[in-house]
Enzyme design. Structure first.
Site, PDB file in Angstrom:
ATOM      1  CG  ASP A 255      -2.953   3.621   7.443  1.00  0.00           C
ATOM      2  OD1 ASP A 255      -3.158   3.626   6.138  1.00  0.00           O
ATOM      3  OD2 ASP A 255      -2.824   2.693   8.011  1.00  0.00           O
TER       4      ASP A 255
HETATM    5  C1  NOJ Z   1      -4.293   1.274   5.061  1.00  0.00           C
HETATM    6  C2  NOJ Z   1      -3.296   0.328   5.721  1.00  0.00           C
HETATM    7  O1  NOJ Z   1      -3.487   0.339   7.132  1.00  0.00           O
HETATM    8  C3  NOJ Z   1      -1.727   0.739   5.215  1.00  0.00           C
HETATM    9  O2  NOJ Z   1      -1.121  -0.221   5.627  1.00  0.00           O
HETATM   10  C4  NOJ Z   1      -1.633   0.919   3.800  1.00  0.00           C
HETATM   11  O3  NOJ Z   1      -0.337   1.143   3.385  1.00  0.00           O
HETATM   12  C5  NOJ Z   1      -2.325   2.184   3.354  1.00  0.00           C
HETATM   13  N1  NOJ Z   1      -4.004   1.919   3.674  1.00  0.00           N
HETATM   14  C6  NOJ Z   1      -2.325   2.644   1.954  1.00  0.00           C
HETATM   15  O4  NOJ Z   1      -3.171   1.899   1.228  1.00  0.00           O
END
Ligand code: NOJ
Length: 710
Positions: free
Chosen positions: A266
């Site tokens: 993430d």
């Molecule tokens: C953080 C989030 O936790 C995740 O769900 C998301 O897909 C990513 N950022 C990308 O934006």
């Protein structure tokens, strides 16, 4: 040529730097932005130079089809290799046509709805140049304080898994990548929904039993349905951040599940293991990431800057890099990117297809199925000539898209004021009862009914938006109670991204949980209130009576001192100040029709490995209203080596009934449905008695006993 050979050829012609670059995902602002200062600022923050960015393998979040074309061209003109970029984005519940937020889609209790919403989202995304969507979120959660429950499918293992599976099938069109479909990246592996105290990003401390029984099955189902990527979670599990957790990424994903899906961190998470205290610097973070099985990092440059030296100093084998890059290239081949780096993207067609009538019609249909009617003393549906006073913070609002709808625009939506026009006698957005003038109070009094819009603004749920108090914000309970004293009748519509405390507004003549229903929210609510459509949603999460009951969920374990209704024994598991039960249970939701369940029966009394038990029930629509019912089948395994939940949802069927129609509904259960995971992740099936329950919620059902003799 065979795919393996093609992949080997491509890899053979790449330098180690180019290969490692494939394992990095960067945001588009690092390449194109109106201001060079932004680009250089972003490069400096990531400690990258311009040349390095032309090795990155993928892009996170692209703004438009034109931007995608511009960026892909810039990249290919500058890259020393010929591997096109892959574009990924957060398309969570729609691209431009916005569908109900996932917790609301789950409330439809209809997997076809989730599948079709995902299919339409894929068509719109594909034309805008997106190849992979970061969806579905498979994180089960039992804590409504956690802001991200809005992005998931609630508290149940089966419902979460089946919803996630249906969305994967919809996005990928059952694996037909490259033909108006997109690949999907499930998230957040694993256990993210169990953040302590419901506080986002917080520590997760789960028993292995709960992990295998409750949390892992949904990710597995979504992978089996054809998801190509897995995003790791921000949390720790057993003290190890998920992004560098070898148990999750190797033992479970690769070894036990035999999955080849790409793993992606993430946002900045690989870098953040330093702050966690799990690596002393980026070198150690890179080493731990690669050893644990992390393939791609997102928006950080740990691999780009540190992995090459680790290979050169023989701490990491180049063959391991080749294996990972091989899988990245394989996905790019599946997406047709080598044949056409601009695969899918089409600015003209994008304009025509996004927000098309067909898509918006489905946005409305899905919204209708996703609202949940919680109370109704007969006031709903309204008669055509009902005189309505519409009040509360959402009465003129169009902000019904909810979190994660960055491409959805509020001006596409209608407000409730616009759709109820004909019936409206008065409308006000005031949120403080004392601010009403005498004339306004008179108008509220004179209306046949006061329709009160309450709940949380969209920015109160979603990522990093946890709340410790989930009551209605801004004294809305008092606002409701004051209006109730003067209005002839009150109907409350609640918006929000999580279960809220509704004890006080429960006293309205009718109460509907509207979540955030997307582009056609107001039209759907209008149809439901006016009886042009019939509510059929059911709750995918228990609604607690107070915050102290959390975590509260229907599939709890019995204790040795279980409380039974009316018991006077003080030494049982209960609170002194509140009941054990939730205010509204999982699976609950009303209809304007009246469904009667009868004659639950088993067709035969034995079950073998290769056949199924057939359970059937008669359901009669004892009303003159057309309606859908989400019929739910639960089981209870009375005695086992480990204590089993008092109920577990195993099947759901959403069935349409004509007025006064009676139907026999059948369910099948097999060995797998009666099995359970133990704390080592082994699936076990034991002889003995099971209770089989079929009903309209987790608390209202008919039941029969079945004895399993293998
Ligand atoms: C953080 C989030 O936790 C995740 O769900 C998301 O897909 C990513 N950022 C990308 O934006």
């Amino acid at each position: 040529m065979k795919t393996d050979k093609i992949i080997n050829e491509i890899i053979k012609n790449m330098t180690l730097t180019e290969k490692i670059g494939q394992m990095t995902q960067l945001p588009p602002t690092i390449y194109i932005h109106d201001s060079e200062a932004v680009i250089y600022g972003a490069l400096r923050n990531l400690n990258l130079d311009r040349l390095q960015t032309f090795n990155a393998g993928s892009i996170l979040g692209i703004g438009s089809p034109k931007e995608m074309i511009k960026l892909q061209k810039l990249y290919l003109d500058n890259a020393t290799h010929k591997v096109p970029l892959m574009f990924m984005a957060d398309v969570i519940h729609g691209y431009k046509t916005i569908f109900p937020v996932p917790i609301a889609l789950a409330s439809s209790f209809n997997f076809d709805v989730a599948r079709k919403a995902a299919r339409i989202s894929a068509k719109e995304s594909y034309l805008s140049g997106i190849h992979v969507v970061f969806s579905p979120m498979c994180d089960l959660s039992r804590d409504p304080r956690w802001g991200r429950v809005v992005e998931g499918f609630g508290e149940d293992v089966y419902l979460t898994g089946e919803m996630a599976k249906a969305m994967v099938e919809g996005y990928t069109n059952y694996g037909k990548l490259g033909e108006d479909s997109v690949a999907c990246c499930i998230k957040h592996f694993a256990g993210y929904g169990a953040a302590e105290g419901g506080r986002d990003y917080n520590t997760v401390d789960l028993s292995r039993l709960s992990l295998y029984r409750d949390y892992l099955p949904a990710y597995k189902k979504a992978l089996d349905a054809g998801a190509d990527l897995v995003m790791t979670a921000f949390n720790t599990l057993d003290g190890v951040p998920a992004v560098i957790n070898p148990f999750l990424l190797k033992d479970v994903l690769r070894d036990a599940w035999q999955s080849k899906a790409l793993t992606i961190a993430d946002y900045d998470a690989l870098n953040q293991v330093i702050e966690h205290g799990a690596a002393k610097d980026q070198v150690e973070a890179a080493l731990k990431g690669i050893k644990a099985g992390l393939d791609i990092e997102m928006a950080s440059s740990v691999y780009m800057n540190k992995l090459e030296n680790l290979v050169k100093s023989n701490q990491v084998f180049e063959s391991q890099i080749d294996e990972i890059v091989g899988r990245i290239i394989e996905l790019k081949i599946k997406l047709n990117l080598f044949e056409n780096p601009y695969s899918g993207v089409n600015p003209e067609k994008e304009k025509e297809v996004c927000l098309s009538e067909e898509h918006l019609n489905y946005a409305k249909e899905s919204a209708i199925e996703s609202a949940v009617l919680l109370e109704n003393n007969g006031i709903l549906p309204f008669k055509q000539n009902t005189k309505i006073a519409l009040v509360g913070p959402f009465s003129k609002s169009r902000a019904f898209n909810g979190p994660w709808s960055w491409k959805g625009k509020d001006d596409v939506n209608s407000s409730l004021e616009e759709v109820f026009q004909e019936q409206l006698k008065f409308v006000s957005e005031k949120t403080n009862f004392n601010d009403f003038t005498d004339d306004e109070l008179l108008q509220i009094k004179n209306a046949d009914v006061c329709l009160i819009t309450l709940g949380e603004e969209p920015h109160l749920s979603g990522e990093a938006h946890s709340r410790s108090d989930i009551s209605l914000p801004n004294n809305q309970d008092e606002f409701f109670e004051s209006i109730k004293q003067i209005a002839k009748k009150t109907v409350v519509l609640v918006f929000g991204g999580r279960p809220l405390l509704l004890n006080r507004v429960k006293k309205a003549d009718a109460l509907m949980m509207c979540w955030f229903l997307g582009s056609k929210s107001s039209e759907a609510i209008y149809d439901l209130c006016m009886g042009k459509a019939n509510p059929s949603g059911k709750l995918p999460m228990s609604f607690p009576r107070n915050v102290g009951q959390i975590p509260i969920y229907y599939n709890y374990l019995n204790t040795g001192r279980a409380y039974t209704e009316g018991s006077r024994n003080p030494f049982v598991s209960k609170y002194l100040d509140v009941e054990n039960t939730p205010l509204y249970p999982f699976g609950y939701g009303l209809s304007y029709a009246n469904f009667k369940y009868s004659d639950l029966s088993l067709l035969k009394n034995d079950l073998t490995e290769n056949d199924s038990l057939v359970i059937s029930v008669t359901i009669t629509n004892e009303s003159n209203t057309l309606g859908m019912e989400a019929v739910q089948l639960y089981i209870r395994d009375y005695v086992a080596d480990i204590v089993r939940p008092v109920k577990e949802l195993k099947k759901v069927k959403k069935v349409l009934f004509k007025p006064n129609e009676s139907k026999r509904i059948e369910f099948e259960l097999n060995y797998n449905d009666l099995s359970y995971f133990d704390s080592e992740g082994k699936l076990k099936l034991e002889n003995g008695d099971f209770l089989i329950m079929v009903g309209c919620s987790s608390e209202e059902y008919l039941s029969l006993n079945f004895n399993l003799k293998k």
